[in-house]
Design a protein around this motif. Structure first.
Motif, mmCIF file in Angstrom:
data_model
loop_
_atom_site.group_PDB
_atom_site.id
_atom_site.type_symbol
_atom_site.label_atom_id
_atom_site.label_comp_id
_atom_site.label_asym_id
_atom_site.label_seq_id
_atom_site.Cartn_x
_atom_site.Cartn_y
_atom_site.Cartn_z
ATOM 1 N N UNK A 316 -4.042 8.933 -8.692
ATOM 2 C CA UNK A 316 -3.070 8.036 -7.880
ATOM 3 C C UNK A 316 -3.007 8.267 -6.486
ATOM 4 N N UNK A 317 -3.145 9.538 -5.998
ATOM 5 C CA UNK A 317 -3.136 9.691 -4.645
ATOM 6 C C UNK A 317 -4.252 8.981 -3.790
ATOM 7 N N UNK A 318 -5.546 9.098 -4.648
ATOM 8 C CA UNK A 318 -6.668 8.319 -4.154
ATOM 9 C C UNK A 318 -6.517 6.738 -4.141
ATOM 10 N N UNK A 319 -5.838 6.307 -4.989
ATOM 11 C CA UNK A 319 -5.417 4.899 -4.986
ATOM 12 C C UNK A 319 -4.500 4.678 -4.089
ATOM 13 N N UNK A 320 -3.539 5.486 -3.734
ATOM 14 C CA UNK A 320 -2.640 5.282 -2.413
ATOM 15 C C UNK A 320 -3.517 5.133 -1.264
ATOM 16 N N UNK A 321 -4.324 6.016 -1.101
ATOM 17 C CA UNK A 321 -5.147 6.107 0.314
ATOM 18 C C UNK A 321 -5.874 4.903 0.118
ATOM 19 N N UNK A 322 -6.269 4.603 -0.873
ATOM 20 C CA UNK A 322 -7.392 3.494 -0.964
ATOM 21 C C UNK A 322 -6.599 2.182 -0.418
ATOM 22 N N UNK A 323 -5.305 2.013 -0.938
ATOM 23 C CA UNK A 323 -4.684 0.783 -0.481
ATOM 24 C C UNK A 323 -4.109 0.848 0.999
ATOM 25 N N UNK A 324 -3.589 2.176 1.318
ATOM 26 C CA UNK A 324 -3.303 2.454 2.614
ATOM 27 C C UNK A 324 -4.371 2.093 3.665
ATOM 28 N N UNK A 325 -5.485 2.430 3.223
ATOM 29 C CA UNK A 325 -6.588 2.485 4.267
ATOM 30 C C UNK A 325 -7.527 1.017 4.192
#
Length: 386
Positions: A316-325
């Motif tokens: 989920x952290x990886x997904x959040x960073x993916x969306x943010x970036x």
């Protein structure tokens, strides 16, 4: 000690590398060229890729209208320097079909470097004009049983003390916000109350009233609040509460709350204390609004994005960073609800829910795709699929 220092360095290094990678926006381009040699065609297609990808990302960052208005400046001052914000270029093998050469190009765009270049050329701010802020702060004196609101007409002649306090506060707000290039309307000094229709002279400016005030005074941000004066165990108590609201969606973007106890004669003690503290209170509110403006939160809406299915915390952290970036329209993202079978994020975005859903479905999440389950104006529900 050396071992601990080494571990600390490795942790710092890995965190820095992750942050740098998260800032990189991945884009692909399929191009063709009619240059006569493979070498010339390769250079031509790579230039096309840098041009096309730069245009797409810049449009997402600053909007179509601002891009069109400044197209020449962007071409000469930003895209010509694309090497500054495109640190990674990977071309495929070049092929020839008839008179054309064809090649795919994978690129990574550094959003922070691109934003810096846009900001240098005064292209990144959301608005061309200075943002206007309208204070609608009530002065309520429960000691003498009186109140003052600049937008309400009153025949009460016993308001001079409260009018004075309103002037003190609006002077402090003007000064504090001006430091960050915001313009605060001074309605008491300008006598704007006389222009407010009777039907809008209510105790609280909210809902449709707030929309009217924002349009009438051309102020996208409103400061709703109250200065309350009351008796205390020893002397008197002053309570100051102010909330900055983005009127378009009634969204609070900053707030301050303070309480002060004073002793002495009522009007003298209150007047002295408010003159002492108004600047600090106004500075606090202004800095919060400016931070929201810099993050791009002003001018955005909040959309809930829910991902269904069982997820691990790292995924989920990886997904959040993916969306943010990877999605330039996303200004901020934060977790709001985590359960055994779903996770929900609140996303600050300038895009509509339909536009955001389309962008999310186009993301590559470690070889998986997000598939839309449902969508409305306030929430998008998706699931991860292969």
């Amino acid at each position: 000690m050396r071992f601990a220092a080494l571990i600390g360095f490795l942790l710092f290094f890995s965190t820095s590398v992750f942050a740098q990678q998260a800032d990189l926006l991945e884009r692909n381009f399929a191009g063709a060229s009619k240059q006569t040699t493979p070498q010339a065609a390769k250079a031509d297609i790579q230039n096309q890729a840098a041009q096309k990808i730069s245009e797409e990302v810049i449009r997402d960052l600053i909007g179509e209208e601002r891009y069109t208005k400044n197209k020449s400046l962007i071409a000469n001052k930003v895209i010509k320097l694309s090497a500054r914000y495109i640190p990674f270029v990977k071309p495929s093998a070049i092929t020839q079909e008839g008179e054309e050469f064809k090649m795919n190009v994978a690129m990574k765009v550094s959003l922070s470097d691109l934003k810096q270049l846009l900001q240098i050329n005064s292209l990144l701010n959301e608005n061309d004009t200075i943002p206007v802020v309208l204070p609608v702060v009530s002065m309520v004196d429960r000691v003498e049983g009186r109140s003052y609101r600049w937008w309400q007409q009153s025949s009460d002649k016993n308001q001079s003390f409260l009018v004075k306090q309103s002037r003190t506060l609006e002077d402090a707000l003007r000064s504090s916000f001006q430091k960050n290039n915001f313009f605060v309307v001074k309605p008491v000094e300008a006598g704007l109350g006389a222009n407010v229709p009777t039907s809008f002279q209510n105790e609280r400016v909210a809902g449709d009233d707030a929309q009217f005030f924002a349009q009438y005074f051309n102020a996208p941000v409103m400061i709703d609040g109250q200065v309350l004066m009351n008796k205390a165990d020893k002397g008197y108590r002053i309570e100051v509460r102010m909330t900055a609201i983005q009127v378009s969606n009634a969204r609070p973007i900053a707030d301050v709350s303070r309480r002060y106890d004073v002793e002495g004669s009522f009007e003298g003690a209150v007047d002295k204390k408010l003159r002492e503290v108004s600047e600090a209170v106004a500075n606090d509110l202004a800095s919060q609004v400016f931070e929201a403006w810099q993050r791009g939160s002003v001018g955005t809406s909040v959309i809930r994005v829910t991902i269904t299915g069982k997820h691990t915390l790292p995924s989920m952290e990886a997904l959040k960073e993916r969306i943010r970036s990877q999605l330039t329209q996303v200004k901020n993202i934060r977790e709001r609800l985590v359960s055994s079978d779903s996770v929900s994020f609140e996303v600050d975005t300038a895009a509509s829910s339909t536009e955001l859903a389309t962008k999310l479905e186009a993301l590559d999440v470690n070889g998986k795709k997000l598939v839309k389950v449902s969508e409305d104006r306030e929430e998008i529900v998706l699931k991860l699929a292969q």
